[in-house]
Write an enzyme that holds these catalytic residues in place. Structure first.
Site, PDB file in Angstrom:
ATOM      1  N   GLU A 437      58.169  50.583  59.693  1.00  0.00           N
ATOM      2  CA  GLU A 437      58.403  51.349  58.464  1.00  0.00           C
ATOM      3  C   GLU A 437      57.543  52.600  58.440  1.00  0.00           C
ATOM      4  OE1 GLU A 437      59.619  50.087  55.038  1.00  0.00           O
ATOM      5  OE2 GLU A 437      60.164  48.040  55.533  1.00  0.00           O
ATOM      6  N   GLY A 438      57.394  53.239  59.543  1.00  0.00           N
ATOM      7  CA  GLY A 438      56.516  54.411  59.638  1.00  0.00           C
ATOM      8  C   GLY A 438      55.139  53.927  60.021  1.00  0.00           C
TER       9      GLY A 438
END
Lengths: 632, 454
Positions: A437-438
């Site tokens: 997620e990043g």
């Protein structure tokens, strides 16, 4: 339902506006007018943002005080959900087996489906649970007890079906959401490609319109797709040719809903991973997959915004997930520490062991506070853009989670290292939190740059005047600086007459105020020094992000414990203790970071750090000679 | 006078120290020469002095002979020639370390008093590279061992002041100089020998000390060291040289042709040269962007020196693109702008520049030059050979098929030309099919290039 839709609309517009902003006045007149129309719709929405304003030294206490609450009905509702889910996870989920066999057994998946966990945020009209962000975070606490299940569910609903949920039209929702909500169909999110991680420009998967104009032909391959092996519905991002206003053809990213039944989809072998082994991650290849044009999410060429919205919206729940995991770990390790004896003393009597428990408790407390504060902000009507806050929650909780799991394992020593205990599995599982997620590095850049952009817009005029030698402005700034160095006491209204912080947290509140004031002047200095070239100063941006994260964490714990004392929650004195401890710690860390930020790169070691890295990378190896080498 | 006497005595005792220290080594290293073994007693000092006097006498006899008159000079030359002869004779069969050592041994045994050792050492130094022992520390030690031990050690402060036995000291310094020149680090044995021969604070020992001080410090000063032993195989040598010029770890070395000799039906021997090329991914992508209407040039040969070897390389390069022809790359704001990254903005929309205080960069005037797309080394520098390289490159760079290639080859070094003349294949008929094909391609390319030139 319609309310939900309105939320989404205003949310996506907000993001859309942010996307378009740089180009306003250059080429796109149309979106601007479009935008203003939209703005008039959401007259009652609040434009305040807490974290961004910290860059300007403003502390919007109305945003974060009092700590968000849910109504009694909602609380009852969520408790109804929590009890069976908790029971299921305690009794029916065999995490060890899932980890060992690298597969979630079908009966477990069925159990999850029966509990409705595949459609937590899908509106009730479409057969989901229709829970708010806060309630989603609460369930996340329990789901996180098994990493594999948590990731499978997150890939399904936090990103997999989110595209349909927030950007799909009525027909798409009606067609796909009911089956997804029940778990009959599982969703996946296909964005990453071999040559493109977070770089949108290098997406190579192509969607070409067929001659009759009814279908797109999808070609390309995607890697590291969670649930990629068995997902029935996929949100796929691909390049499409779009004709812009000037009549030129351009490649733009579009989002598609792709069913496995469309054909031409092959899934690779599941990846053998370090942690979250039960979740299915594999490569998915599309070969002339025929996707009907009505399956485009949003508009053709608008996939980029969809991707960003999906990614930005899913992160906040990681805070509660981390907290849930640490709370469980505390229970497990405390049991051991209080029974095991060494030198006729219980392990729990040793200072260094106690410190580990304090660390775990503090981290769990802060994560929880941040996660629910952010979830509460997101649940408010008007939907302020909380992507910055959500990113901060993600960074703090994934970093903290890793430290805490490691400390918990350390308490058990060698035992923790064996497979007889679940600690090593937790350690492996939670390592992914720092990556997906990043990655935390990328999110730190996002946090710092978003704030810098916001502050820069406001401060440009002032800084320019100062640079051009305006004595008045220069004196004003000098005066501010002088006042800070002399007194360092700032009153931003957290305490005192209209204070929102409880008196027992007064010192911590003062520390926060001081940090905020110091931070704003630091930011101003940075903008003065670097201007827009600050994008390339990653070491500085990392510190800026860390300071901001600490300040947001301080805010969250202050807000939460003030509320707890005021309404007399059980053990609120412990919360005050935790809050004060954390704030004192964070205050010192922030001061150190900001002092470094005010120095030039040769002074704060940044220049050296860069040089070391450059020399090592030039050689692509460790540079030094072996200490046993001789020349004589 | 009494005090002076004591001083002298003290000096003598000090002189003794190295002798005592190296007594054992003396026994090993120095077989003949000294008729006594000094021990620590005053009588011994007396004996020692006696010997010393005899030494002086010796010196008085030899030194003038070296410095006086033309006649004497000629004699010296003759002596040198004689030593040269010694080496020549020994080196007739085989010039190796063993024969060199044998010559030194012969000299050592020929005369107990080692007459003419300075001349012999100079001659030996001169002959070392011939025998291939110029980088061998044991040989240098052996040469130093030719000096008679202890005789040149100063015994008093006056001797110490006035450069005792200058010719011998200079000669030893010359030995050390040559070692330095060849990058040979003196070792402990060298030190022991020098102290035995010239005493603790003599010029050669000081030279030794300076060498051992600076040598290790400069040993790794060159970040791009060239090995003393270069690869024998031309392909390996080219591989090494090309990697050295390119200095890019991503660059890919390709051997387009390994050298081989072929016998044609008519009985002629064809020697095919090696062709080794290098190209980095960056160069590849640059070449892919090259405007096909503009030619690329094969230039060379350029020299590259690797110690004493000179190799030649060729480059494939383009002329500088004129500014009006530079294609402005279309930048899609969505793709490259702040939103290229899905996660964070890649640039800020601010009207603020970096302040001077934080600008640590130097002003560097950049001069643009035409891009170099690839480099190669080949056994022959003729066009046919290089065209084979270009056709090999074409496999990884398909755009080369559309770009006219112009050969701008200098006549190059003579020896290269010579080999070219002798090794040039007789004609295209004898060449392999692939070679023919590549030749044709070259011609076409050449024509294309001329067209563009016109």
């Amino acid at each position: 339902m319609s309310l939900n839709r309105l939320f989404f609309l205003s949310n996506s517009l907000k993001v859309g506006r942010r996307l378009i902003r740089p180009q306003i006045g250059q080429t796109r007149k149309e979106p601007l007018s479009h935008l203003q129309v939209q703005r008039s719709i959401k007259t009652n929405s609040r434009n305040l943002a807490y974290a961004k304003d910290l860059f300007l030294g403003k502390l919007n206490k109305d945003e974060v005080f009092p700590y968000p609450e849910i109504t009694n009905e909602e609380l009852e509702e969520i408790n109804q959900f929590v009890v069976p889910v908790e029971k299921f996870f305690n009794e029916d989920v065999d995490s060890k087996r899932i980890d060992h066999e690298a597969k979630i057994p079908p009966e477990t998946l069925n159990g999850l489906k029966e509990l409705g966990l595949f459609g937590i945020q899908v509106p009730e009209d479409y057969g989901g649970l229709g829970l708010s962000n806060t309630m989603y975070a609460r369930l996340g606490e329990i789901i996180s007890l098994d990493g594999s299940i948590a990731v499978t569910l997150a890939a399904h609903q936090a990103i997999g079906l989110k595209g349909i949920l927030i950007a799909g039209n009525e027909e798409q929702k009606a067609k796909y959401l009911p089956k997804l909500a029940t778990g009959e169909n599982v969703a996946a999110f296909c964005l990453t490609e071999p040559g493109s991680g977070s770089d949108a420009a290098s997406i190579q998967t192509k969607a070409t319109l067929t001659e009759d104009g009814t279908h797109y032909l999808l070609n390309g391959s995607k890697i590291w797709i969670s649930n990629g092996g068995f997902a029935d519905i996929m949100t796929v991002f691909a390049r499409t040719e779009v004709v812009d206003k000037d009549g030129q053809k351009k490649d733009k990213i579009s989002a598609f809903i792709v069913e496995r039944a469309f054909g031409g989809i092959t899934s690779g072998k599941p990846e053998d991973k370090l942690g979250i082994r039960g979740s299915n991650t594999c490569e998915v290849t599309f070969e002339d997959t025929k996707v009907p044009v009505e399956n485009v999410i949003g508009e053709v060429g608008g996939g980029f915004k969809v991707a960003m919205n999906i990614l930005n919206s899913g992160r906040f729940s990681m805070g509660s997930a981390g907290a849930g995991m640490i709370k469980k770990l505390i229970e497990l390790t405390a049991e051991y520490a209080c029974t095991r004896k060494q030198f006729n003393k219980k392990l729990s009597d040793f200072g260094m062991i106690q410190e580990k428990f304090a660390t775990m408790a503090l981290n769990a407390f802060v994560m929880e506070s941040m996660a629910y504060l952010t979830a509460g902000m997101m649940d408010r009507p008007g939907l302020p853009d909380c992507s910055l806050e959500a990113a901060m929650v993600k960074v703090f909780s994934s970093d903290g989670g890793w430290v805490c799991v490691s400390e918990a394992l350390q308490v058990l020593g060698g035992l923790g290292y064996t497979k007889n205990y679940p600690y090593e599995r937790y350690l492996r599982d939670c390592r992914i939190l720092l990556i997906f997620e990043g990655t935390n590095e990328i999110l730190r850049m996002y946090i710092a740059l978003t704030g810098m952009q916001y502050a820069g817009k406001v401060l440009t005029g002032k800084i320019k005047e100062m640079k051009s030698g305006n004595v008045g402005v220069a004196f004003e700034i000098m005066g501010n600086k002088l006042r800070q160095t002399l007194g360092r006491h700032q009153d931003l209204g957290l305490t005192g007459k209209d204070g929102v912080v409880h008196a027992s947290l007064q010192d911590s509140a003062k520390q926060l105020e001081e940090n905020v004031a110091f931070f704003s002047s630091t930011v101003e200095g940075l903008l003065y020094r670097f201007g827009k070239s600050i994008v390339d100063e990653q070491l500085i941006l990392k510190r800026v992000a860390d300071v901001l994260i600490n300040m947001y964490a301080m805010t969250a714990v202050l807000s939460r414990s003030s509320r707890s004392i005021s309404i007399g929650l059980r053990n609120h004195d412990h919360e005050v203790l935790l809050a004060n401890t954390f704030c004192a710690d964070a205050y010192f860390k922030n001061n150190l970071l900001m002092t470094q930020l005010q120095k030039n790169s040769p002074e704060n070691n940044d220049a050296n750090i860069k040089k070391i890295a450059q020399e090592v990378l030039e050689k692509r190896a460790y540079v030094c000679s072996h200490p046993l080498e001789r020349t004589l | 006078m009494n005090s002076a006497h004591i001083l002298l005595r003290g000096q003598c005792v000090r002189c003794l120290v190295p002798y005592v220290r190296t007594a054992v080594q003396q026994a090993v290293l120095f077989s003949g020469g000294l008729p006594h073994r000094p021990t620590l007693s005053s009588t011994c000092v007396q004996v020692h002095r006696a010997v010393h006097v005899s030494c002086r006498y010796n010196k008085n006899r030899t030194v003038p002979s070296a410095f006086k008159g033309n006649n004497e000079d000629a004699k010296k030359e003759k002596a040198l020639v004689a030593h040269d002869d010694l080496f020549e004779r020994a080196g007739k069969d085989a010039k190796s370390k063993a024969t060199f050592n044998k010559v030194v041994d012969i000299f050592n045994h020929r005369d107990k008093r080692r007459r003419g050792h300075v001349e012999f050492i100079y001659a030996a130094l001169k002959k070392m590279p011939e025998f291939g022992v110029e980088r061998d520390i044991t040989v240098y030690n052996k040469i130093l061992d030719v000096f008679p031990k202890e005789v040149f050690v100063p015994r008093n402060y006056i001797q110490r002041m006035f450069y005792h036995y200058p010719r011998q000291q200079d000669c030893a310094v010359e030995v050390l100089e040559q070692m330095e020149g060849h990058g040979v680090m003196p070792n402990v044995e060298t030190k022991v020998l020098l102290i035995q021969i010239f005493g603790e604070k003599s010029q050669p020992v000081r030279k030794y000390q300076r060498t051992t001080y600076w040598f290790p410090r400069f040993k790794h000063a060159n970040p791009f060291p060239v090995p003393h032993q270069l690869p024998e195989d031309p392909v390996d040598l080219s591989r090494f040289s090309l990697a050295r010029i390119a200095n890019d770890r991503d660059a890919q070395v390709t051997v387009y042709q390994i050298p081989y000799t072929d016998l044609t039906e008519t009985g002629e021997v064809i020697e095919e040269p090696h062709i080794v090329g290098i190209q980095s991914p960056d160069q590849q992508s640059l070449l892919a962007k090259h405007n096909p209407n503009r030619p690329v040039f094969v230039e060379g040969p350029y020299p590259l020196w690797l110690r004493k070897t000179c190799v030649y390389y060729y480059v494939l390069k383009a002329d500088l693109v004129p500014p009006e022809e530079k294609v402005k790359e279309y930048i899609d704001p969505e793709m490259v702008g702040p939103e290229q990254s899905l996660y964070y903005p890649l640039w800020l929309d601010l009207d603020l520049q970096r302040d001077m205080g934080d600008d640590f960069s130097f002003k560097v005037e950049n001069l643009e030059e035409g891009a170099v797309y690839a480099m190669c080394m080949a056994g022959q520098g003729d066009q046919a050979t290089l065209a084979r390289w270009i056709s090999g490159l074409q496999e990884t760079n398909p755009i080369l098929g559309q770009i006219p290639t112009v050969f701008r080859l200098d006549s190059g070094p003579t020896e290269l030309q010579d080999t070219m003349e002798s090794q040039r294949p007789p004609g295209p008929d004898a060449e392999a099919e692939h070679g023919m094909e590549s030749d044709r391609v070259t011609e076409e390319e050449h024509l294309g290039g001329q067209r563009v030139k016109q």
